[in-house]
Design an enzyme around this catalytic site. Structure first.
Site, PDB file in Angstrom:
ATOM      1  CG  ASP A  49      -1.857   1.229   1.211  1.00 45.17           C
ATOM      2  OD1 ASP A  49      -2.497   1.463   0.177  1.00 45.17           O
ATOM      3  OD2 ASP A  49      -1.920   1.951   2.218  1.00 45.17           O
ATOM      4  CB  SER A  50       0.118   4.749  -0.881  1.00 48.96           C
ATOM      5  OG  SER A  50      -1.118   4.826  -0.200  1.00 48.96           O
ATOM      6  CB  CYS A 104      -2.620   0.984  -2.805  1.00 48.79           C
ATOM      7  SG  CYS A 104      -2.786   2.725  -3.177  1.00 48.79           S
ATOM      8  CD  GLU A 109      -3.261   9.369   6.072  1.00 52.21           C
ATOM      9  OE1 GLU A 109      -2.514  10.355   6.069  1.00 52.21           O
ATOM     10  OE2 GLU A 109      -3.100   8.378   5.337  1.00 52.21           O
ATOM     11  CB  CYS A 124     -10.329   4.791  -0.759  1.00 52.44           C
ATOM     12  SG  CYS A 124      -8.944   5.598   0.064  1.00 52.44           S
ATOM     13  CG  HIS A 150      -7.235   6.066   4.255  1.00 53.92           C
ATOM     14  ND1 HIS A 150      -6.353   5.402   3.432  1.00 53.92           N
ATOM     15  CD2 HIS A 150      -6.498   6.890   5.035  1.00 53.92           C
ATOM     16  CE1 HIS A 150      -5.120   5.825   3.693  1.00 53.92           C
ATOM     17  NE2 HIS A 150      -5.184   6.726   4.670  1.00 53.92           N
TER      18      HIS A 150
HETATM   19  N1  DGL Z   1      -4.146   3.812  -0.404  1.00 53.69           N
HETATM   20  C1  DGL Z   1      -4.822   4.816  -1.202  1.00 53.69           C
HETATM   21  C2  DGL Z   1      -6.001   4.170  -1.923  1.00 53.69           C
HETATM   22  O1  DGL Z   1      -6.529   3.145  -1.531  1.00 53.69           O
HETATM   23  C3  DGL Z   1      -5.297   5.983  -0.350  1.00 53.69           C
HETATM   24  C4  DGL Z   1      -4.169   6.830   0.223  1.00 53.69           C
HETATM   25  C5  DGL Z   1      -3.320   7.502  -0.832  1.00 53.69           C
HETATM   26  O2  DGL Z   1      -3.837   8.358  -1.590  1.00 53.69           O
HETATM   27  O3  DGL Z   1      -2.139   7.162  -0.913  1.00 53.69           O
HETATM   28  O4  DGL Z   1      -6.427   4.685  -2.925  1.00 53.69           O
END
Ligand code: DGL
Length: 274
Positions: A13-14, A76, A153, A188, A190
């Protein structure tokens, strides 16, 4: 005693958000060990170009393979939407993204074949969900919700400001022929943390598809095809978890716990060379 080999699954993930996918995986595939890579130094991905996200994602995937991942889960949504094909081509192991399982679950759940998908700016403008969902014969309304990631966050998962923001987004999404859309896809990493709030704000007739859960179910099916069935002993062993982060390990531990739902140990810092 019959012993089976425990597979290692790599989760990318990012940043911390993909820990919602890891959490879902731990519930349905407890007979595996996990290596998790959070590219915390370079997040967010959601506002970056496809070229940049693909470059970052390829480096991270390589790192996970070097650390024994036998299957890669691209947790991600943005990286899946923008770079899944390139990651799959470059990888030496099977790769599972989050978009197809989310689309599949939406198609199975929708009765009137109208679906709303929410995600980051980059995920939505890639139209990866639109493609995956329309291929299954449904109509889709995509809505970028860029303010939701920073609100999560910030820890504002049950905050009036977040509720107000979600209400504005949903008023726009569930309109113009999509008032009766009966499925809302959380596209997403989050958003699972916002599920109770989103449930309150979304129209009552819309069921929620959490792409983290759909992806974990897809991984469970795939891992069982790749490996012999695990015995009950294996399922009782607590999975070994290893975490890599490209920014502060302390911050990863602190923020990550909110996403994973329990304490995080053993975070290693990694510096990826461009
Ligand atoms: N992990 C990203 C997603 O699921 C969200 C956070 C980011 O923009 O890096 O799209």
């Amino acid at each position: 005693m019959i012993t089976t080999r425990r597979p290692t699954i790599g989760v990318f993930d990012s940043g911390f958000g993909g820990l919602t996918v890891l959490k879902a995986l731990l519930e349905v595939v407890p007979e595996a060990d996990y290596v998790y890579f959070g590219d915390t130094a370079r997040l967010p991905y959601g506002s970056k170009s496809a070229e940049t996200v693909a470059r970052y994602a390829l480096q991270a995937s390589r790192h996970l393979e070097q650390n024994r991942a036998e299957l890669l889960v691209i947790a991600c949504n943005t990286a899946t939407a923008l770079a899944l094909d390139r990651i799959t081509q470059a990888a030496n192991v099977p790769v599972v993204g989050v978009v197809e399982p989310g689309a599949e679950a939406a198609a199975a759940m929708s009765k009137n074949k109208r679906v709303v998908v929410i995600g980051t700016e980059a995920t939505i403008s890639s139209h990866a969900y639109r493609k995956a969902i329309t291929e299954r014969g449904l109509e889709v309304r995509e809505k970028a919700c860029p303010l939701l990631v920073p609100l999560v966050e910030e820890g504002w998962v049950d905050h009036p400001v977040t509720e107000q923001v979600a209400r504005i987004y949903f008023n726009e999404a569930f309109s113009g022929g999509f008032e009766d859309a009966d499925v809302l896809v959380l596209g997403c990493t989050h958003y699972p943390l916002l599920k109770p709030l989103l449930r309150r704000v979304a129209p009552d007739h819309a069921s929620i598809v959490d792409s983290a859960e759909s992806t974990a179910a897809a991984v469970a099916r795939q891992i069982r095809q790749l490996l012999p069935p695990s015995n009950n002993e294996e399922r009782r062993i607590t999975p070994r978890l290893r975490f890599f982060a490209t920014d502060s390990v302390e911050k990863f531990r602190r923020l990550g716990e909110r996403f994973l739902g329990h304490t995080i140990d053993g975070v290693e810092h990694v510096d990826l060379k461009e």
